[in-house]
Design an enzyme around this catalytic site. Structure first.
Site, PDB file in Angstrom:
ATOM      1  N   LYS A 137      -7.242   7.821   8.971  1.00 38.18           N
ATOM      2  CA  LYS A 137      -7.414   6.584   9.147  1.00 38.18           C
ATOM      3  C   LYS A 137      -7.990   6.221  10.589  1.00 38.18           C
ATOM      4  O   LYS A 137      -8.522   5.070  10.852  1.00 38.18           O
ATOM      5  CB  LYS A 137      -6.243   5.643   8.979  1.00 38.18           C
ATOM      6  CG  LYS A 137      -5.482   6.053   7.474  1.00 38.18           C
ATOM      7  CD  LYS A 137      -6.373   5.417   6.275  1.00 38.18           C
ATOM      8  CE  LYS A 137      -5.710   5.429   5.059  1.00 38.18           C
ATOM      9  NZ  LYS A 137      -4.658   4.429   4.784  1.00 38.18           N
ATOM     10  N   GLY A 193       0.936  -1.256   0.022  1.00 35.81           N
ATOM     11  CA  GLY A 193       0.036  -0.119  -0.123  1.00 35.81           C
ATOM     12  C   GLY A 193       0.812   1.279   0.029  1.00 35.81           C
ATOM     13  O   GLY A 193       2.197   1.400   0.357  1.00 35.81           O
ATOM     14  N   GLY A 250      -6.576  -4.658   3.869  1.00 28.02           N
ATOM     15  CA  GLY A 250      -6.862  -5.119   2.664  1.00 28.02           C
ATOM     16  C   GLY A 250      -7.195  -4.507   1.621  1.00 28.02           C
ATOM     17  O   GLY A 250      -7.899  -5.093   0.601  1.00 28.02           O
ATOM     18  N   GLY A 251      -7.405  -3.186   1.818  1.00 25.07           N
ATOM     19  CA  GLY A 251      -7.820  -2.205   0.789  1.00 25.07           C
ATOM     20  C   GLY A 251      -7.031  -2.576  -0.536  1.00 25.07           C
ATOM     21  O   GLY A 251      -7.688  -2.356  -1.454  1.00 25.07           O
ATOM     22  N   GLY A 252      -5.764  -2.853  -0.260  1.00 27.45           N
ATOM     23  CA  GLY A 252      -4.948  -3.225  -1.532  1.00 27.45           C
ATOM     24  C   GLY A 252      -4.886  -4.667  -2.258  1.00 27.45           C
ATOM     25  O   GLY A 252      -4.363  -5.039  -2.874  1.00 27.45           O
ATOM     26  N   ASP A 304       3.661  -1.601   8.218  1.00 23.77           N
ATOM     27  CA  ASP A 304       2.591  -1.586   7.167  1.00 23.77           C
ATOM     28  C   ASP A 304       1.501  -0.717   7.527  1.00 23.77           C
ATOM     29  O   ASP A 304       1.680   0.269   8.163  1.00 23.77           O
ATOM     30  CB  ASP A 304       1.879  -3.102   7.240  1.00 23.77           C
ATOM     31  CG  ASP A 304       1.158  -3.475   6.091  1.00 23.77           C
ATOM     32  OD1 ASP A 304       1.004  -2.903   5.177  1.00 23.77           O
ATOM     33  OD2 ASP A 304       0.865  -4.707   6.133  1.00 23.77           O
ATOM     34  N   ALA A 357      -2.703   0.646   7.083  1.00 20.58           N
ATOM     35  CA  ALA A 357      -4.218   0.229   7.373  1.00 20.58           C
ATOM     36  C   ALA A 357      -5.155   1.062   6.635  1.00 20.58           C
ATOM     37  O   ALA A 357      -4.848   2.056   6.288  1.00 20.58           O
ATOM     38  CB  ALA A 357      -4.141   0.072   8.765  1.00 20.58           C
ATOM     39  N   ASP A 358      -6.319   0.521   6.680  1.00 24.74           N
ATOM     40  CA  ASP A 358      -7.515   1.316   6.058  1.00 24.74           C
ATOM     41  C   ASP A 358      -8.258   2.152   7.036  1.00 24.74           C
ATOM     42  O   ASP A 358      -8.811   3.254   6.828  1.00 24.74           O
ATOM     43  CB  ASP A 358      -8.386   0.431   5.101  1.00 24.74           C
ATOM     44  CG  ASP A 358      -7.531  -0.088   4.145  1.00 24.74           C
ATOM     45  OD1 ASP A 358      -7.138   0.638   3.154  1.00 24.74           O
ATOM     46  OD2 ASP A 358      -7.612  -1.524   3.948  1.00 24.74           O
ATOM     47  N   GLU A 403      -0.390 -10.068   4.005  1.00 29.17           N
ATOM     48  CA  GLU A 403       0.067  -9.205   5.311  1.00 29.17           C
ATOM     49  C   GLU A 403      -0.312  -9.839   6.557  1.00 29.17           C
ATOM     50  O   GLU A 403       0.187  -9.517   7.856  1.00 29.17           O
ATOM     51  CB  GLU A 403      -0.970  -7.846   4.898  1.00 29.17           C
ATOM     52  CG  GLU A 403      -0.352  -7.222   3.702  1.00 29.17           C
ATOM     53  CD  GLU A 403      -1.511  -6.052   3.614  1.00 29.17           C
ATOM     54  OE1 GLU A 403      -1.021  -4.950   3.148  1.00 29.17           O
ATOM     55  OE2 GLU A 403      -2.636  -6.150   3.894  1.00 29.17           O
TER      56      GLU A 403
HETATM   57  C1  5RP Z   1      -3.368  -3.319   1.492  1.00 27.76           C
HETATM   58  C2  5RP Z   1      -3.358  -2.680   2.789  1.00 27.76           C
HETATM   59  C3  5RP Z   1      -2.921  -1.287   2.938  1.00 27.76           C
HETATM   60  O1  5RP Z   1      -2.094  -1.404   3.990  1.00 27.76           O
HETATM   61  C4  5RP Z   1      -4.195  -0.400   3.165  1.00 27.76           C
HETATM   62  O2  5RP Z   1      -5.199  -0.532   2.181  1.00 27.76           O
HETATM   63  C5  5RP Z   1      -3.758   1.128   3.335  1.00 27.76           C
HETATM   64  O3  5RP Z   1      -3.414   1.434   2.119  1.00 27.76           O
HETATM   65  P1  5RP Z   1      -2.628   2.750   2.065  1.00 27.76           P
HETATM   66  O4  5RP Z   1      -1.438   2.960   2.767  1.00 27.76           O
HETATM   67  O5  5RP Z   1      -2.348   2.925   0.505  1.00 27.76           O
HETATM   68  O6  5RP Z   1      -3.634   3.809   2.654  1.00 27.76           O
HETATM   69  O7  5RP Z   1      -3.938  -3.313   3.611  1.00 27.76           O
HETATM   70  O8  5RP Z   1      -3.585  -4.678   1.570  1.00 27.76           O
END
Ligand code: 5RP
Length: 224
Positions: A124, A30, A98-100, A84, A86-87, A106
């Site tokens: 967030k 992400g 899991g948005g990505g 990592d 998060a959404d 993960e």
């Molecule tokens: C990918 C994820 C990402 O960590 C989540 O979607 C956040 O993405 P971003 O840093 O682009 O806001 O869980 O599966």
């Protein structure tokens, strides 16, 4: 107006300060995680001696392009620290991820990690999870069955699409984005989802994160 990218950069810079020589480091996926990976690439160039474990092909490609040494997950039984994104997150450090679409890898990497450090911008942070839908990875054969089970949990689901076809995860599965409204008891929902036949994994990360570093304006705030 908030500069969310700058907030992510602030959080990423704070998180990489936690890295020390000799560590095995989980590399998230992400946009926030990619910012951290760029920071890690610069530190490695200046002599930091770590080995990364990627959570997606995109992360692997990025880390390789920055000459970050990598390990295969098959060769690793413990990870020192994972950074990592998060959404959504709450002050209790419950997450939706899991948005990505990479939630399965993960979660495996996070569960192998002694510390899971989440970096985010200030958009967030929520009081209750659930405005962002819960990604649920399912085997394609079970999608209709899983949909019926989401209804018994007062939820609805939509298969995530890639154009006019269901999006396939790196494992060749489908993702259902589950809407349960605002989630008062995320641990209990996670438990229910764990029990549905055909669900491979879901994006509720409960009791896994050890720290969230949130960029806010021109500073970074730590929740732990
Ligand atoms: C990918 C994820 C990402 O960590 C989540 O979607 C956040 O993405 P971003 O840093 O682009 O806001 O869980 O599966």
């Amino acid at each position: 107006m908030k500069d969310l990218t700058n907030e992510k950069i602030l959080a990423a810079r704070e998180a990489v300060k936690l890295l020390v020589d000799g560590q095995i480091v989980g590399l998230g996926s992400g946009s926030s995680a990619y910012l951290a990976i760029h920071e890690i690439g610069a530190l490695v160039k200046n002599g930091l001696d770590i080995k990364g474990v990627p959570t997606s092909q995109k992360t692997k490609d990025l880390a390789e392009s920055l000459s970050i040494p990598l390990l295969n997950i098959e060769d690793v039984s413990a990870i020192d620290i994972t950074i990592d994104g998060a959404d959504e997150f709450t002050e209790e450090l419950h997450l939706i991820k899991g948005g990505g679409s990479f939630l399965l890898k993960e979660k495996v990497v996070a569960l192998l990690s002694k510390q899971q450090v989440i970096i985010t911008d200030s958009s967030k942070k929520v009081d209750l999870l659930g405005k962002f839908t819960v990604p649920i990875e399912v085997i394609p054969y079970a999608r209709n069955y899983v949909m019926t089970q989401l209804e018994t949990l007062n939820g609805t689901g939509k298969i995530r699409m890639d154009g006019n076809k269901p999006l396939l995860t790196e494992q060749g599965n489908y993702l259902i984005d589950g809407d349960f409204g605002l989630i008062k008891d995320p641990a209990s929902l996670a438990h229910e989802l764990d029990g549905i036949v055909g669900v491979v994994e879901h994006g509720l990360f409960i009791g896994i994160a050890t720290k969230v570093i949130m960029g806010s304006g021109d500073t970074a705030i730590v929740f732990q």
